[in-house]
Design a protein around this motif. Sequence first.
Motif, mmCIF file in Angstrom:
data_model
loop_
_atom_site.group_PDB
_atom_site.id
_atom_site.type_symbol
_atom_site.label_atom_id
_atom_site.label_comp_id
_atom_site.label_asym_id
_atom_site.label_seq_id
_atom_site.Cartn_x
_atom_site.Cartn_y
_atom_site.Cartn_z
ATOM 1 N N GLY A 70 0.824 -1.200 0.000
ATOM 2 C CA GLY A 70 0.000 0.000 0.000
ATOM 3 C C GLY A 70 0.859 1.250 0.000
ATOM 4 N N ALA A 71 0.225 2.410 0.100
ATOM 5 C CA ALA A 71 0.948 3.683 0.035
ATOM 6 C C ALA A 71 0.245 4.718 0.895
ATOM 7 C CB ALA A 71 1.042 4.160 -1.414
ATOM 8 N N PHE A 72 0.998 5.759 1.273
ATOM 9 C CA PHE A 72 0.491 6.821 2.132
ATOM 10 C C PHE A 72 0.881 8.174 1.560
ATOM 11 C CE2 PHE A 72 0.467 3.176 4.835
ATOM 12 C CZ PHE A 72 -0.514 3.396 5.790
ATOM 13 N N LYS A 73 0.140 9.192 1.972
ATOM 14 C CA LYS A 73 0.558 10.570 1.719
ATOM 15 C C LYS A 73 0.664 11.273 3.060
ATOM 16 C CE LYS A 73 -4.167 12.399 1.083
ATOM 17 N NZ LYS A 73 -5.083 13.158 0.184
ATOM 18 N N THR A 74 1.582 12.224 3.146
ATOM 19 C CA THR A 74 1.657 13.080 4.323
ATOM 20 C C THR A 74 1.168 14.462 3.909
ATOM 21 O OG1 THR A 74 4.037 13.267 3.815
ATOM 22 C CG2 THR A 74 3.402 11.897 5.675
ATOM 23 N N VAL A 75 0.324 15.032 4.772
ATOM 24 C CA VAL A 75 -0.420 16.237 4.415
ATOM 25 C C VAL A 75 -0.278 17.279 5.510
ATOM 26 C CG1 VAL A 75 -2.699 17.171 3.864
ATOM 27 C CG2 VAL A 75 -2.105 14.852 3.140
ATOM 28 N N SER A 76 -0.009 18.520 5.106
ATOM 29 C CA SER A 76 0.019 19.655 6.011
ATOM 30 C C SER A 76 -1.196 20.539 5.716
ATOM 31 C CB SER A 76 1.316 20.452 5.809
ATOM 32 O OG SER A 76 1.319 21.620 6.596
ATOM 33 N N ILE A 77 -1.842 21.033 6.759
ATOM 34 C CA ILE A 77 -3.010 21.894 6.600
ATOM 35 C C ILE A 77 -2.633 23.314 7.011
ATOM 36 C CG2 ILE A 77 -5.439 22.260 7.178
ATOM 37 C CD1 ILE A 77 -4.902 19.630 5.733
ATOM 38 N N SER A 78 -2.846 24.285 6.109
ATOM 39 C CA SER A 78 -2.501 25.665 6.401
ATOM 40 C C SER A 78 -3.512 26.275 7.361
ATOM 41 C CB SER A 78 -2.464 26.483 5.111
ATOM 42 O OG SER A 78 -3.786 26.664 4.606
ATOM 43 N N GLU A 79 -3.193 27.471 7.865
ATOM 44 C CA GLU A 79 -4.117 28.163 8.763
ATOM 45 C C GLU A 79 -5.431 28.490 8.064
ATOM 46 O OE1 GLU A 79 -2.167 31.576 10.302
ATOM 47 O OE2 GLU A 79 -0.712 30.433 11.507
ATOM 48 N N GLU A 80 -5.379 28.599 6.748
ATOM 49 C CA GLU A 80 -6.598 28.878 5.981
ATOM 50 C C GLU A 80 -7.363 27.603 5.646
ATOM 51 O OE1 GLU A 80 -3.537 29.955 5.043
ATOM 52 O OE2 GLU A 80 -3.783 31.938 5.968
ATOM 53 N N GLY A 81 -6.835 26.460 6.103
ATOM 54 C CA GLY A 81 -7.517 25.198 5.864
ATOM 55 C C GLY A 81 -7.181 24.542 4.542
#
Length: 253
Positions: A70-81
Amino acid sequence: MSDAPVLDLATIRHGCAHCSLQQLCLPAGINPTELQQLDDIVRRRRPVARGERLYRPGDALTAVYVARDGAFKTVSISEEGEEQVVGFHLPGELIGLDALGAGTHRCEAVALTTANVCEVPFDQLATIAAQLPSLQHQLLRVIGQSVGRDQDHLGMLVRRQAGERIALFLHGLSERYRNIGQSATQFKLPMSREDIAHYLGLALETVSRGFTRLQEEGVIELAGRRVDIRNPAELNRLAHSAEHEEPRRSARA
């Protein structure tokens, strides 16, 4: 006759095939007892469902993870969403290293597909690595590979042309599949084109047009998420064209 338990190296090799744990221990020349120490701390987990998170921003670093499939993504969420994809992780690549500096995660890891992961408690891994120099060396090597992928991502984002970013992304993905023992020219994209757009800092329509252009030029063949790289040399040229042009610009200056 010794009563010591027999270490089934074949079983361990099978369990850690194409895995960062294989990179950590099997080529390092450590003895069977040391290898068993590492294998003992690995927690095999149940399958992770598509969309499930291994950790969220602010979670403490308790473990690192390796997708056995399988595979994954890493995600960052900004202050604006707004969502920014900061990395993709294929089978055999360590997940969770973003927390090494501050001790807490700065992003979240989301399964792109149903996956099976090995969970390695970080404190125990650090303790064993401190005792085994060969294992510590391999661990630093794997961390270095992760840093290299982060640098490659930054390199994509500073490319002026969208076509260069897309070509560099596909070329890098091809090399990563080669490194885990899979085909470098025929593979399935585990991520959506929207994920790719968020990763490359491009509009979804731009990514779709870029893929279509590469197909029309005979560089790749697409069938859904299936990618067949038909002209690896041309893909490599497109991916690194800016690097070749820069010295020429400097010489003319």
